[in-house]
Write a protein that holds these residues in place. Sequence first.
Motif, PDB file in Angstrom:
ATOM      1  N   GLN A 339       0.839  -1.191   0.000  1.00 11.90           N
ATOM      2  CA  GLN A 339       0.000   0.000   0.000  1.00 11.90           C
ATOM      3  C   GLN A 339       0.871   1.236   0.000  1.00 11.90           C
ATOM      4  O   GLN A 339       2.078   1.180   0.225  1.00 11.90           O
ATOM      5  N   GLY A 412      -1.913  10.618   2.888  1.00 15.08           N
ATOM      6  CA  GLY A 412      -1.977   9.164   2.902  1.00 15.08           C
ATOM      7  C   GLY A 412      -0.613   8.552   3.121  1.00 15.08           C
ATOM      8  O   GLY A 412       0.404   9.241   3.230  1.00 15.08           O
ATOM      9  N   ALA A 440      -1.879   5.252  -5.273  1.00 18.26           N
ATOM     10  CA  ALA A 440      -2.110   4.266  -4.207  1.00 18.26           C
ATOM     11  C   ALA A 440      -2.089   2.890  -4.865  1.00 18.26           C
ATOM     12  O   ALA A 440      -1.965   2.773  -6.089  1.00 18.26           O
ATOM     13  N   ASN A 444      -4.845  -3.199  -3.340  1.00 16.79           N
ATOM     14  CA  ASN A 444      -5.121  -3.281  -1.906  1.00 16.79           C
ATOM     15  C   ASN A 444      -6.592  -2.912  -1.683  1.00 16.79           C
ATOM     16  O   ASN A 444      -7.018  -1.809  -2.071  1.00 16.79           O
ATOM     17  N   GLU A 446      -8.414  -1.836   0.768  1.00 11.94           N
ATOM     18  CA  GLU A 446      -8.685  -0.585   1.468  1.00 11.94           C
ATOM     19  C   GLU A 446      -8.350   0.616   0.588  1.00 11.94           C
ATOM     20  O   GLU A 446      -9.100   1.594   0.541  1.00 11.94           O
ATOM     21  N   GLU A 447      -7.227   0.540  -0.102  1.00 11.86           N
ATOM     22  CA  GLU A 447      -6.838   1.669  -0.939  1.00 11.86           C
ATOM     23  C   GLU A 447      -7.688   1.756  -2.201  1.00 11.86           C
ATOM     24  O   GLU A 447      -7.868   2.848  -2.751  1.00 11.86           O
ATOM     25  N   ARG A 450     -10.510   3.843  -1.196  1.00  9.82           N
ATOM     26  CA  ARG A 450     -10.085   5.248  -1.095  1.00  9.82           C
ATOM     27  C   ARG A 450      -9.969   5.881  -2.472  1.00  9.82           C
ATOM     28  O   ARG A 450     -10.374   7.036  -2.671  1.00  9.82           O
ATOM     29  N   TYR A 456     -11.101  11.491  -1.144  1.00  4.61           N
ATOM     30  CA  TYR A 456      -9.678  11.187  -1.278  1.00  4.61           C
ATOM     31  C   TYR A 456      -9.129  11.746  -2.581  1.00  4.61           C
ATOM     32  O   TYR A 456      -8.011  12.281  -2.627  1.00  4.61           O
TER      33      TYR A 456
END
Length: 484
Positions: A339, A412, A440, A444, A446-447, A450, A456
């Motif tokens: 990440q 981030g 990013a 991933n 989570e990313e 985002r 974001y």
Amino acid sequence: MMRLPAALNRRSLLRVGSLVLLIGTQQIARGASVVAVRLWPAQDYTRVTIESDGELKVREIIDTDPKRLQVEIEGLDLVAGLRELVGQLRSSDPNISSIRVVPSIPNRVWLDLALKQAVKPQVFNLAPVAAYQHRLVLDIFPFNPPDPLEQLIAQRVRELDAASERAARLLGGETDALGSAAINDPLGDLIAERISPNRLPGPTVAASTPPTPSGTDRAGVGATVSANRSAPAAPRAASNQRPTDRLIIVALDPGHGGEDPGAIGPGGTREKDVVLQVAHKLRDRINATKVNGSPMRAFLTRDADFFVPLNVRVQKAQRVSADLFISIHADAFYTPKPQGASVFALSTRGASSAAARWMANKENAADLVGGVNVKSKDATLQRALLDMSTTAQIKDSLKLGSAMLVEVGRVGRLHKPRVEQAGFAVLKAPDIPSVLVETAFISNPEEEVRLKSESYQNSLADALLKGIVKYFSQNPPLARSRSV
């Protein structure tokens, strides 16, 4: 070892041979099946892609009529699949007005395209790569393709028209004085000349035209902007150089596009989509910002979902005399764990790490996935021109990358705490500081969430803008003269 009787051997061979012949005959009769058809309309060109489970052959191309293109394709079995192209065509397509699929003899079909303007078509095959099987590609290039500089001017003219309309609503139509004042900006002379009814028409520069070397007038025939840059090896004066009151042009390069989706997240998010959204947000911020009194203007190498070859991205930036080139991407890896954002600059002496080398190889493969006509002479010429990168360009790119990395790190996680370097083809403009930003890891989970988040994307666009402003505050752009 036990031997079979000769007669049995002959009978077995005859049966096997007959079976092979039968299978071969059925395969020939069946032909290739259409896996998918896709249409990618854009001002630069419209691409028609026919993906199949076997290679298709073009037997004949008829383009004697500048407003019609007919292509005879051999090897097609499912004509119905090809007819899906008709449903994908939109009236807003700038190049194609209608598509007809006309069956010929078995395993052959005519693709008949009525055109909105004279074109220079390119038809070629692409071998299977990544998730794609065999592809037959028809690229419909306008005979007079749009010039990036003209596009930049047109963007400004549209903004001025919109501003005049807003003012008219507020002031009751009394906007004559306001209209003339609004054009008084660093693009004013150029806009005035280009939209003047008495202007002599000049030739349009094609997208495949080689960039003019630094230090010459790169604004085209009839243009009024020229770039007077010092020699690439000359060092910049960071602290005592006086600010220059002139337009600063920042080329934004949303990665991938069209046939090339880029990396795809576990939730199905495509890299090409999110980086275009970030680029649009950053463009709006740049266009509303001044640095030491100098206004900035953003130019996008692609402003919609279509594929742009790596060398053409660089050439577009050179065509508009860009002061910076920023390529925007979303990282990915084989596992979902990595990440963080990264910033890369060019290296001509090898990559700064194994990860940077891997990343450069992945991004440089975009042409293979997006689909470049390898027979194009212009592509070969442009690749040769991209090998002239200078030490001064790399030095300035590292300064820009460092300024952006600090700001991105405030919104981030960073994957690497320093600017990495590798041989990215898209960063090889010899006269433009250039960086590649991996926003990013889309791989991933989570990313990925985002990256799809508007909040974001806004924070990221703000951070990138702050890095650009910080760079120019410490490294004012060189003077650029305008002659009328």
